[in-house]
Scaffold this active site. Structure first.
Site, PDB file in Angstrom:
ATOM      1  CB  SER A 249       7.033  -6.834  -0.249  1.00 59.36           C
ATOM      2  OG  SER A 249       7.356  -8.647   0.016  1.00 59.36           O
TER       3      SER A 249
ATOM      4  CE  LYS B  84       4.062 -10.174  -0.369  1.00 57.16           C
ATOM      5  NZ  LYS B  84       5.104 -10.457  -0.739  1.00 57.16           N
TER       6      LYS B  84
END
Length: 99
Positions: A17, A58
């Protein structure tokens, strides 16, 4: 130096990701503990404990009372949360890759 900071911890990355931030599956990331989430700036890379997701790495983005944890991979949608629903664990200091 990075290693002289207090309470620094390492995580192994699972998944892709954050691939566009040059952080790949199997990389080791060094994280600095976050004592106060209010010190986070938009664009910081954080590790956060998210209900239903577990720990995730993230980009941090805050808009009003909402927090968006954004991947560095267009295949993943941002995770939208209320600030009080996230436990921020650390802020990225360094990335190690085995070659």
């Amino acid at each position: 130096s990075v290693l002289k900071k207090k309470d620094v911890f390492a995580l192994t990355v699972n998944g892709d990701s954050m691939i566009d931030a040059f952080i790949d599956n199997g990389d080791m990331v060094l994280m600095e503990p976050i004592k106060d989430p209010n010190t986070l700036k938009n664009g910081n890379i954080v590790s956060a404990m998210v209900p239903g997701f577990g720990t995730t790495l993230k980009y941090f983005m805050k808009k009003g009372n909402k927090v968006f944890l954004e991947a560095a991979n267009p295949r993943y949608d941002p995770i939208e949360l209320n600030l009080e629903d996230v436990i921020f664990q650390g802020k990225l200091l360094a990335v190690w890759r085995k070659i």
